[in-house]
Scaffold this motif. Structure first.
Motif, mmCIF file in Angstrom:
data_model
loop_
_atom_site.group_PDB
_atom_site.id
_atom_site.type_symbol
_atom_site.label_atom_id
_atom_site.label_comp_id
_atom_site.label_asym_id
_atom_site.label_seq_id
_atom_site.Cartn_x
_atom_site.Cartn_y
_atom_site.Cartn_z
ATOM 1 N N LEU A 7 0.708 4.208 -8.489
ATOM 2 C CA LEU A 7 -0.670 3.660 -8.768
ATOM 3 C C LEU A 7 -0.943 2.212 -8.017
ATOM 4 O O LEU A 7 -1.872 1.960 -7.543
ATOM 5 N N LEU A 8 0.413 1.668 -7.796
ATOM 6 C CA LEU A 8 0.228 0.269 -6.956
ATOM 7 C C LEU A 8 -0.176 0.406 -5.583
ATOM 8 O O LEU A 8 -1.063 -0.257 -4.937
ATOM 9 N N LYS A 9 0.207 1.941 -4.942
ATOM 10 C CA LYS A 9 -0.278 2.055 -3.506
ATOM 11 C C LYS A 9 -1.720 2.402 -3.558
ATOM 12 O O LYS A 9 -2.663 2.113 -2.730
ATOM 13 N N THR A 10 -1.934 3.008 -4.442
ATOM 14 C CA THR A 10 -3.669 3.715 -4.649
ATOM 15 C C THR A 10 -4.544 2.407 -4.919
ATOM 16 O O THR A 10 -5.650 2.593 -4.382
ATOM 17 N N ILE A 11 -4.186 1.390 -5.427
ATOM 18 C CA ILE A 11 -4.886 0.210 -5.878
ATOM 19 C C ILE A 11 -4.634 -0.911 -4.648
ATOM 20 O O ILE A 11 -5.426 -1.968 -4.810
ATOM 21 N N ALA A 12 -4.021 -0.565 -3.998
ATOM 22 C CA ALA A 12 -3.628 -1.371 -2.525
ATOM 23 C C ALA A 12 -3.167 -2.746 -3.283
ATOM 24 O O ALA A 12 -3.551 -3.733 -2.542
ATOM 25 N N TYR A 13 -2.074 -2.936 -3.959
ATOM 26 C CA TYR A 13 -1.773 -4.044 -4.681
ATOM 27 C C TYR A 13 -1.083 -5.039 -3.553
ATOM 28 O O TYR A 13 -0.508 -4.281 -2.587
ATOM 29 N N LYS A 14 -1.446 -5.943 -3.411
ATOM 30 C CA LYS A 14 -0.920 -7.145 -2.536
ATOM 31 C C LYS A 14 -0.204 -8.367 -3.348
ATOM 32 O O LYS A 14 -0.638 -8.673 -4.402
ATOM 33 N N PRO A 15 0.614 -9.177 -2.622
ATOM 34 C CA PRO A 15 1.460 -10.300 -3.429
ATOM 35 C C PRO A 15 0.550 -11.401 -3.854
ATOM 36 O O PRO A 15 0.567 -12.057 -4.993
ATOM 37 N N SER A 16 -0.777 -11.149 -3.221
ATOM 38 C CA SER A 16 -1.803 -12.124 -3.509
ATOM 39 C C SER A 16 -2.576 -12.037 -4.660
ATOM 40 O O SER A 16 -3.498 -12.562 -5.240
#
Length: 236
Positions: free
Chosen positions: A20-29
């Motif tokens: 899921l985090l990859k799909t939503i392109a999670y970034k530290p920001s």
């Protein structure tokens, strides 16, 4: 800070969370917030805790974290004649026995709610009783409510007369988990994002752009992204 991302109940579904985090392109920001119940029932609770802690995400306390913390307190107070012993199911006990002192301190820091005024919303694990101020809500309500009785009292199982979210009139909009369904719950002023990943459903995230005000009711759908579960880890 670019986006605010709110994730539903993970319940140990580590692989689904990473996808899921990859799909939503999670970034530290991004600001990442979990609605609670990171643990129990799924295959890798410790992996979930490790990942979420390393990311530095905010976690609103769920009823499953509360169970472990109450057990921990009862162990520390075991020599106190007035203390009450807390029993854990084997799945909770295995997690509790594997946690480090730093894990316990981190879990103890989980708040019961988190306010996001720039989005005009509030994140809680389970919900609240309509018509009562947040400061006056009972702890059990915030952690475990599902619906309301005919007398508008909190109900903690599915044998109730009305979902609390249907009766709630904001603002703020409430984003919550706990009450698992295979689709999100949409109410005018409340959105439920526990979409039953551990039961074979989906893990769902709400993604808000910087200072985006959350829409109401069905319009929230456009903000949700889900990852299908890879198995049925616990009976529904």
């Amino acid at each position: 800070m670019e986006r605010t991302i709110i994730v539903g109940d993970v319940h140990g579904c580590y692989k689904e969370l990473t996808y899921l985090l990859k799909t939503i392109a999670y970034k530290p920001s991004d600001r990442l917030i979990f609605v609670g119940d990171l643990i129990a029932r799924g295959p890798d609770s410790l992996g979930v805790l490790k990942l979420v802690r390393e990311i530095g995400a905010l976690v609103v306390r769920g009823n499953h974290e509360e169970k472990l913390l109450l057990w921990r307190t009862s162990q520390e107070d075991s020599n106190d004649y007035n203390s009450k012993s807390v029993e854990l199911l084997p799945m909770h006990l295995a997690i509790a026995q594997a946690l480090t002192e730093e894990d316990w301190m981190w879990m103890h820091s989980f708040p019961l709610w988190y306010a996001l005024p720039e989005h005009e919303l509030l994140v809680v694990h389970a919900g609240l009783v309509p018509g009562i101020t947040l400061a006056c809500q009972d702890r059990k309500v915030l952690l475990s409510i599902r619906g309301l009785t005919e007398e508008k009292k909190p109900c903690y199982n599915k044998n109730h007369s009305q979902w609390w979210g249907r009766a709630y009139k904001g603002p703020p909009h409430i984003v919550f988990g706990h009450n698992a369904f295979f689709e999100p719950q949409f109410h005018p002023w409340a959105t439920g994002i526990d979409t039953a990943c551990v039961y074979g459903g989906m893990l769902t995230a709400m993604v808000l752009q910087k200072e985006q005000v959350i829409p109401r009711g069905q319009a929230v759908k456009k903000l949700l992204i889900s990852q299908s579960s890879m198995g049925v880890y616990y009976p529904y």
